[in-house]
Write an enzyme that holds these catalytic residues in place. Structure first.
Site, PDB file in Angstrom:
ATOM      1  N   ASN A  77       0.806  -1.225   0.000  1.00  0.00           N
ATOM      2  CA  ASN A  77       0.000   0.000   0.000  1.00  0.00           C
ATOM      3  C   ASN A  77       0.840   1.276   0.000  1.00  0.00           C
ATOM      4  O   ASN A  77       0.339   2.330  -0.347  1.00  0.00           O
ATOM      5  CB  ASN A  77      -0.965   0.012   1.196  1.00  0.00           C
ATOM      6  CG  ASN A  77      -0.238   0.101   2.525  1.00  0.00           C
ATOM      7  OD1 ASN A  77       0.871  -0.411   2.679  1.00  0.00           O
ATOM      8  ND2 ASN A  77      -0.840   0.757   3.480  1.00  0.00           N
ATOM      9  N   CYS A 116       6.555  11.393  11.065  1.00  0.00           N
ATOM     10  CA  CYS A 116       5.822  12.396  11.826  1.00  0.00           C
ATOM     11  C   CYS A 116       4.312  12.181  11.785  1.00  0.00           C
ATOM     12  O   CYS A 116       3.583  12.752  12.584  1.00  0.00           O
ATOM     13  CB  CYS A 116       6.142  13.782  11.299  1.00  0.00           C
ATOM     14  SG  CYS A 116       7.793  14.277  11.732  1.00  0.00           S
TER      15      CYS A 116
END
Lengths: 384, 129
Positions: free
Chosen positions: A153, A326
């Protein structure tokens, strides 16, 4: 304001309008527990059975009973890895997975290490293709289950599943394939491909979230992960999610019907997007250049960070994904990008665009301009 | 703030139009913190006149909050005495930005750290005379 462009279909798919139409056909006041034998219960049983046939049809399973419904691909992966390993532990206590499996495969496999299983991760090359020689060495006659996804993915790479299946079966093991991102986008055929277990997501087919399926080849033994009533052959106890299951079935039917045309259409958009974005200085395609999902374009940009790319693109009206640390809950760099050989700082600057039904070729110039603007803006701030 | 969805308006303003971006040639103080491996790296340049931060610039590699906190810390420090600027904390930066998502608090930590490192660098140079 310009219309938004949604390019994160790998994260969440809109429900297909045909599925919505199908869902609306359920009469007001529809109820019925498939475990009951009166009229309403039989209607519910019928709805689940039709869905089973449709999902089986999408993945080439000749026996609809080989499909069980779950709450989603995460649960399917858990049952496939944990349930297969535990049920067949007499054969051996080795598990093999590719290094770039989804965490819902890797984490149950790691968890089994506490129960005395060993886990070997098979490496991938720089395109994310599993190294067949390394896989051949990793899978031994003691390996109970090997898990290699159909396609990734994050980088879109499609795996040589038939070769993988041969290796696994040569050593007498079982092959689990997480087909979440591949099913409905490229032809998946469990019988032709030699797949023993395959995980599917309802939403990734254009159905609702919160429903998934697991194909289990007849004869393969799997131990339940949840225990309760005997629904779904005892492997997924609890009253069936009838409405969602029925909608997933219709989504599978529509995905299969539309696959040839839609994959061709999306591949063309994807190719022009890749051509446009890789024109940008120090912008690189990640994943395989040709053996990749038709709706999937993934990149990395040197010297800038992915979450800020995502935010800046959002401000320009475009939703994209990133493998940036992040944005992850753990704040760790993507294991997929590290496994294809990127350094940590390179792995931070990734952007993923996954296309769907609503995207059109006309959007490509605006997307490419937005990426150019974003990269330029962030490079003007970077100290690197 | 725990229930805040996404970044605050203020963070997005600073992210989209950061203040005081760039470098100062031959700065009086320079601070660099973070590491590209971790995904955050920022550097701050200061010009000091009579114990006051007269000019301040930054450059940052990192996420949205890393960029916004860098921008905010330069705004907060500009025109302050060195003693006042040393007292700016990560919480001050986060508060001025109308909050940060909890797991982003380490990023705002960095911006204040970079400022303090630049001031320390200035003081070290003064001592060497």
């Amino acid at each position: 304001m310009e219309e938004r462009i949604y390019l994160d279909h790998a994260a969440a798919m809109p429900v297909h309008p045909g599925v919505l139409r199908f869902g609306r056909q359920f009469p007001d006041g529809f109820a019925g527990n498939p475990s009951t034998i009166y009229h309403e219960g039989l209607v519910a049983q019928e709805a689940v059975l039709r869905a089973r046939e449709k999902v089986a049809g999408l993945v080439g399973a000749s026996a609809p009973a080989s499909i069980i419904f779950t709450s989603g691909a995460t649960e399917s992966n858990n049952i496939a890895v944990r349930g297969t390993a535990l049920r067949n532990a007499k054969k051996g206590k080795r598990i093999v997975a590719s290094a770039i499996e989804h965490i819902s495969v890797l984490n149950p496999a790691k968890d089994l290490q506490k129960s005395g299983f060993s886990l070997t991760l098979a490496p991938v090359d720089r395109y994310g293709t599993v190294d067949l020689d390394a896989l051949g060495a990793a899978v031994t006659p003691e390996t109970v289950v090997t898990s290699v996804h159909y396609a990734n993915n994050e980088i879109g790479t499609v795996q040589p599943i038939r070769e993988v299946a041969e290796i696994v079966h040569d050593r007498g093991g079982l092959l689990h394939v997480d087909a979440t991102d591949a099913a409905g986008r490229i032809p998946v055929d469990v019988e032709r491909d030699g797949i023993d277990l395959a995980s599917l997501s309802g939403n990734q087919l254009g159905g609702p979230s919160g429903v998934g399926a697991l194909y289990i080849r007849p004869g393969v033994r799997v131990q339940p992960v949840l225990v309760g009533g005997g629904q779904e052959r005892g492997l997924r106890p609890g009253t069936e999610n009838v409405f969602s299951i029925a909608c997933m079935g219709e989504a599978a039917r529509l995905a299969g019907e539309e696959l040839p045309g839609e994959s061709r259409r999306l591949r063309a958009i994807r190719d022009s997007l890749i051509a446009g974005v890789t024109e940008i200085e120090e912008a690189y395609l990640t994943g395989h250049p040709t053996e990749r999902l038709p709706h999937h374009a993934s990149f990395r940009f040197s010297r800038i960070e992915g979450e800020s790319i995502q935010l800046a693109m959002d401000m320009l009206g475009i939703a994209v994904a990133t493998g940036s640390a992040c944005t992850s809950r753990t704040l760790e760099a993507s294991h997929v990008l590290l496994a294809i050989g990127l350094a940590h700082d390179e792995a931070h600057g990734s952007m993923v665009a996954t296309l769907g039904r609503a995207n059109s070729p006309d959007e490509v110039p605006r997307i490419v301009r937005a990426v150019e603007e974003t990269v330029k803006r962030l490079r003007a701030i970077t100290p690197l | 703030m725990a229930d805040q969805i996404g970044y605050s308006q203020k963070v997005m303003e600073h992210f989209m139009n950061p203040h005081n971006v760039g470098v100062i040639e031959n700065p009086d103080g320079y601070g660099k913190v973070g590491n590209p491996v971790c995904g955050d790296l920022m550097e701050i340049f200061i010009r000091v006149r009579e114990n006051v931060i007269e000019d301040i610039r930054f450059r940052t590699f990192g996420c949205g909050s890393a960029i916004a906190t860098s921008s905010m810390v330069t705004d907060l420090a500009k025109g302050k005495t060195l003693e006042e600027a040393m007292k700016i904390t990560r919480d001050d930066v986060a508060t001025e930005l109308e909050g940060l998502p909890p797991r982003k608090m380490h990023c705002s930590n960095l911006a204040a750290d970079a400022l303090h490192a630049a001031i320390q660098d200035y003081r070290d140079k003064q001592k060497k005379g």
